[in-house]
Write a protein that holds these residues in place. Structure first.
Motif, PDB file in Angstrom:
ATOM      1  N   ILE A  50       0.778  -1.003   0.024  1.00 56.56           N
ATOM      2  CA  ILE A  50      -0.104   0.008  -0.002  1.00 56.56           C
ATOM      3  C   ILE A  50       0.863   1.067   0.072  1.00 56.56           C
ATOM      4  O   ILE A  50       0.288   2.319  -0.550  1.00 56.56           O
ATOM      5  N   SER A  51       1.998   1.223   0.717  1.00 57.95           N
ATOM      6  CA  SER A  51       2.874   2.416   0.989  1.00 57.95           C
ATOM      7  C   SER A  51       4.269   1.746   1.151  1.00 57.95           C
ATOM      8  O   SER A  51       4.232   0.489   1.401  1.00 57.95           O
ATOM      9  N   SER A  52       5.368   2.527   1.485  1.00 60.40           N
ATOM     10  CA  SER A  52       6.453   2.099   2.041  1.00 60.40           C
ATOM     11  C   SER A  52       6.455   1.425   3.446  1.00 60.40           C
ATOM     12  O   SER A  52       7.335   0.763   3.457  1.00 60.40           O
ATOM     13  N   ARG A  53       5.436   1.831   4.150  1.00 61.11           N
ATOM     14  CA  ARG A  53       5.267   1.279   5.424  1.00 61.11           C
ATOM     15  C   ARG A  53       4.304   0.539   5.750  1.00 61.11           C
ATOM     16  O   ARG A  53       3.877   0.182   6.767  1.00 61.11           O
ATOM     17  N   SER A  54       3.428   0.272   4.678  1.00 59.18           N
ATOM     18  CA  SER A  54       2.152  -0.544   4.768  1.00 59.18           C
ATOM     19  C   SER A  54       1.932  -1.627   3.632  1.00 59.18           C
ATOM     20  O   SER A  54       2.228  -1.408   2.423  1.00 59.18           O
ATOM     21  N   ASP A  55       1.498  -2.783   4.235  1.00 59.84           N
ATOM     22  CA  ASP A  55       1.502  -3.742   2.956  1.00 59.84           C
ATOM     23  C   ASP A  55       0.279  -4.938   3.590  1.00 59.84           C
ATOM     24  O   ASP A  55      -0.008  -4.797   4.892  1.00 59.84           O
TER      25      ASP A  55
END
Length: 432
Positions: free
Chosen positions: A60-65
């Motif tokens: 989802i982002s560099s810190r979210s998956d």
């Protein structure tokens, strides 16, 4: 096989599977119901199975998956003289989600469901009652990494939550702190609680350990128990890392583990069946243990083409019965089965013409059991070559310092101690 598919830059899908079949031979000294009450069996055994796994993930982002995985597995093993045929089918579904909370927190949580069904035909020496059983396991976890002081202090708090068919609900919390006073120094400590839940081997097993003519003919049996609780571990751990030079790193870790409600065996009331006296022993949770140890290691990059790593591990164990254990109880834990000292040295060289040479030496101290198992010194060597961008071939030698060596004592129904033989292997990997 394995297949990786990419749907846009942020999504991937993986599907993989395996099929296998194996055959071999084994020699077992097993009890028999009639004189001479024991027999040496030399027979073939077979194993076969397969599995299929699918995994979808999205960044989802560099810190979210987020990720979802499911798999099915079937495994079967046949040895007619011992347990007959054992077949196990497993279905598993897993979900994980990782996301930030503000600038200083990283939260990860997930859930899992597992279904295991098995069937054992059984034999005189070993079996399960009932022969078929299905068990369910539901788990969830949450972990929060919190930065208390940027680039200096962070903590990780979390827990695993579990519900199983044997003991119900179980809680397994953990806490960890990391302190980095300088760029080259870090210190960490952790406290955790973990449990081992009972399985079919604990609750449903029936093993004939010995048959002898007293008279009358007497049979000693080990039986499982539905009243078993979890085996519990409380672990205290700490570590220190120092990087005095860009080519050298030093690590030191230590731990103190306390175990309670470990597996033990308690004699039951003698029985009689068909003129045979039966002396049962039941699986219980009446043992405890204490384990202290640590590891020191050093990693050195001597040059761009030469790397080395050395390590030493110390382990001290003590096992005994709980204070309220019933009379005649026997602890199942045997500290003598683990070596007190282990040392290793690894080195790797990048050679001309895309060759790489790795050498591993290891020392393992003696085992304090009867009969004693001597310590040993062994070495492994691997020579690997890269051919183009897609092919790697290797020649591997294992346990090269002696034709064979013994690592563990004789156990169970095995008539003699098993030896590890010197091995030479060739391997090729093609990536396309």
């Amino acid at each position: 096989f394995r297949l990786d598919l990419t749907r846009r830059a942020d999504q991937t899908f993986t599907v993989q599977g395996d099929l296998y079949a194996a055959g071999g031979g084994q020699r077992l000294q097993l009890p028999t119901p009639a004189a001479p009450f024991t027999q040496l069996y030399t027979e073939d055994l077979t194993a076969e199975g397969g599995n299929l796994l699918g995994r979808w993930s999205r960044r989802i982002s560099s810190r979210s998956d987020i990720a979802v995985q499911a798999y099915a597995d079937y495994a079967a093993r046949t040895q007619a003289s011992y347990f007959g045929r054992l077949g196990v089918t497993t279905f598993d579904v897993d979900f994980q989600h990782h996301f930030p909370i503000g600038d200083r927190q990283d939260l990860m949580w997930g859930a899992n469901y597992r279904l295991i069904t098995d069937e054992v035909t059984g034999g005189f020496a070993a079996g399960f009652e009932p022969a078929e059983r299905t068990v369910n396991l539901i788990t969830a976890f949450v972990q929060d990494e919190i930065i208390l002081l940027p680039d200096r202090i962070s903590v990780s708090l979390g827990s695993r939550f579990e519900h199983n068919d044997f003991t119900g609900f179980e809680l397994q919390p953990t806490g960890r702190i990391l302190w980095t006073p300088t760029l080259s120094t870090s210190v960490w400590a952790a406290v955790s609680r973990a449990v081992r839940t009972p399985s079919r081997v604990d609750s449903d097993v029936r093993i004939v350990a010995q048959v002898f003519d007293a008279p009358p003919v007497t049979r000693v049996e080990l039986r499982g128990s539905e009243a078993l609780g979890v085996e519990e571990l409380v672990a205290y751990e700490a570590g220190y890392r120092l990087v005095p030079h860009e080519r050298l790193s030093l690590d030191l870790t230590a731990f103190y583990h306390q175990y309670h409600q470990l597996r033990s065996f308690v004699p039951g009331t003698p029985e009689s069946a068909g003129g045979v006296a039966i002396v049962p022993y039941f699986v219980t949770n009446d043992a405890r243990a204490r384990v202290v140890g640590g590891t020191a290691s050093a990693t050195l990059r001597v040059s761009p083409w030469w790397r080395m790593r050395a390590s030493y591990t110390y382990l001290d164990e003590e096992a005994r019965l709980e204070d309220d254990a019933p009379a005649g109880a026997i602890p199942d834990a045997n500290p003598g089965l683990n070596p007190a000292h282990q040392a290793g040295l690894w080195t790797s060289f990048d050679l001309p013409q895309n060759f790489e040479l790795s050498v591993i030496g290891r020392f393992v101290s003696r085992l304090d059991v009867e009969p004693e198992v001597d310590g040993y010194l062994q070495a492994d060597v691997q020579l690997e070559s890269r051919i183009g961008a897609s092919l790697r071939i290797a020649l591997i030698g294992r346990d090269l310092l002696s034709p064979r060596h013994v690592e563990f004592p004789q156990s169970g129904f095995v008539p003699a101690r098993r030896a590890i033989e010197r091995q030479v292997r060739a391997r090729a990997v093609w990536v396309f």
